[in-house]
Scaffold this motif. Structure first.
Motif, PDB file in Angstrom:
ATOM      1  N   SER A  25       0.822  -1.201   0.000  1.00 22.13           N
ATOM      2  CA  SER A  25       0.000   0.000   0.000  1.00 22.13           C
ATOM      3  C   SER A  25       0.856   1.252   0.000  1.00 22.13           C
ATOM      4  N   LEU A  26       1.975   1.241   0.714  1.00 28.63           N
ATOM      5  CA  LEU A  26       2.862   2.401   0.728  1.00 28.63           C
ATOM      6  C   LEU A  26       3.397   2.692  -0.674  1.00 28.63           C
ATOM      7  N   ILE A  27       3.766   1.641  -1.393  1.00 29.99           N
ATOM      8  CA  ILE A  27       4.273   1.818  -2.753  1.00 29.99           C
ATOM      9  C   ILE A  27       3.165   2.365  -3.662  1.00 29.99           C
ATOM     10  N   LYS A  28       1.963   1.815  -3.505  1.00 29.26           N
ATOM     11  CA  LYS A  28       0.817   2.304  -4.279  1.00 29.26           C
ATOM     12  C   LYS A  28       0.547   3.777  -3.965  1.00 29.26           C
ATOM     13  N   GLN A  29       0.595   4.137  -2.692  1.00 25.07           N
ATOM     14  CA  GLN A  29       0.330   5.522  -2.316  1.00 25.07           C
ATOM     15  C   GLN A  29       1.397   6.470  -2.860  1.00 25.07           C
ATOM     16  N   ALA A  30       2.646   6.009  -2.905  1.00 27.82           N
ATOM     17  CA  ALA A  30       3.696   6.857  -3.480  1.00 27.82           C
ATOM     18  C   ALA A  30       3.367   7.212  -4.926  1.00 27.82           C
ATOM     19  N   LYS A  31       2.917   6.223  -5.691  1.00 26.66           N
ATOM     20  CA  LYS A  31       2.541   6.486  -7.081  1.00 26.66           C
ATOM     21  C   LYS A  31       1.315   7.399  -7.159  1.00 26.66           C
ATOM     22  N   MET A  32       0.339   7.143  -6.303  1.00 26.39           N
ATOM     23  CA  MET A  32      -0.868   7.961  -6.300  1.00 26.39           C
ATOM     24  C   MET A  32      -0.550   9.403  -5.912  1.00 26.39           C
TER      25      MET A  32
END
Length: 317
Positions: A17-24
């Motif tokens: 989720s942290l990686i996804k949030q970085a992209k978002m």
């Protein structure tokens, strides 16, 4: 002009989720990233605490945003020589877009290796010596150091960026602000404490960057959002030194009932006004960068809200 970044919570979200949030965050228009460095979450309800250096490596491959640890404690749980190696690698992977944020830490994370938790003045001494060790290793030569708190024997960093990562020093009191001014390339302070920013600048910080962060909870219902903040982050609203001294999430859970609804002052709900007022308070206090964290999931809705309702207005667009 104030720069707006996004705060990745290693305590509340799992690594994917942290990686996804970085992209978002990059897609939503945020300009930089903070990421917390914890061994334990503050509360069991938060449920996560991944190894930050692995996550930074993954983030570096999916976004071009600068990353700052907010913050790493290089004094007890991990030796400063190892932190220097980790930070140098992060600097390489991010193409030089990494800042090492450091602080004196919390017993919550640092007691786990069995070392005694020192008094505040000793922790500041340890941090200053640790930063000296890290900077010496960043310089690229062979380092041998026999100090009051640390020993380094013939160590050298072979993989390191051409420019060493800047070191930002966190501090929530006057003595820590003075320390940050003396040894840091920048200053980190969570709340919009204008007096501490002024002290940092007056004591030698000058025009060095100052970063701050705040939590918010976007949700369609404001009352539910405030309840989520109170459930997941009561530690943010407990005054005093407990955040530095309590050793386990269980202890913070025991204090959580003392946090009444009126103490939960972070922005909550679907109205952009509280977010804009909170961001403005940091700007008025002299901060150069402010990092906003979304509490409680609802990520798609939250990032759309930030991208359309908060960031453009904060920038005067």
């Amino acid at each position: 002009m104030t720069r707006y970044g996004y705060f990745l919570s290693s305590e509340e979200y799992d690594p994917a989720s942290l990686i996804k949030q970085a992209k978002m965050a990059e897609q939503a228009g945020f300009e930089a990233l903070w990421i917390s460095d914890h061994f334990h979450p503050w509360l069991d309800e938060q449920g996560n605490s991944s190894f930050v250096w692995s996550v930074i490596g993954a983030i570096s491959q999916v976004t071009d945003l600068p990353v700052t640890t907010a913050v790493t404690c290089p004094t007890t749980r991990i030796h400063p020589a190892i932190i220097a190696q980790a930070a140098a690698t992060a600097g390489l992977l991010t193409g030089g877009r990494f800042n090492l944020g450091v602080g004196t830490g919390e017993a919550l994370n640092e007691h786990v290796t069995g070392q005694p938790w020192p008094a505040a003045e000793v922790r500041r001494e340890m941090l200053e010596e640790a930063v000296d060790v890290i900077r010496a290793l960043f310089a690229g030569g062979q380092v041998t150091h026999h100090g009051q708190h640390y020993t380094v024997e013939t160590a050298r960093l072979y993989s390191r960026p051409a420019q060493p990562p800047p070191i930002y020093v966190s501090g929530f009191g006057e003595q820590s602000a003075v320390l940050a001014a003396r040894i840091g390339d920048g200053y980190i302070c969570i709340g919009p404490e204008g007096d501490l920013v002024k002290r940092f600048r007056d004591q030698g910080g000058g025009a060095k960057p100052v970063q701050g962060g705040l939590k918010g909870c976007w949700a369609p219902d404001a009352a539910q959002a405030r309840a989520t903040l109170r459930q997941l982050w009561p530690s943010d609203f407990i005054p005093g030194e407990s955040a530095q001294l309590l050793p386990t999430p269980r202890h913070f859970s025991q204090l959580a009932p003392l946090v009444s609804d009126d103490l939960v002052t972070a922005p909550a709900g679907p109205d952009p006004k509280p977010y804009l007022e909170a961001l403005s308070s940091f700007e008025q206090a002299g901060f150069d960068e402010v990092y906003l964290q979304q509490v409680g999931g609802n990520l798609e809705g939250a990032f759309e809200f930030f991208a359309t309702q908060v960031l453009p207005r904060a920038r005067g667009n």
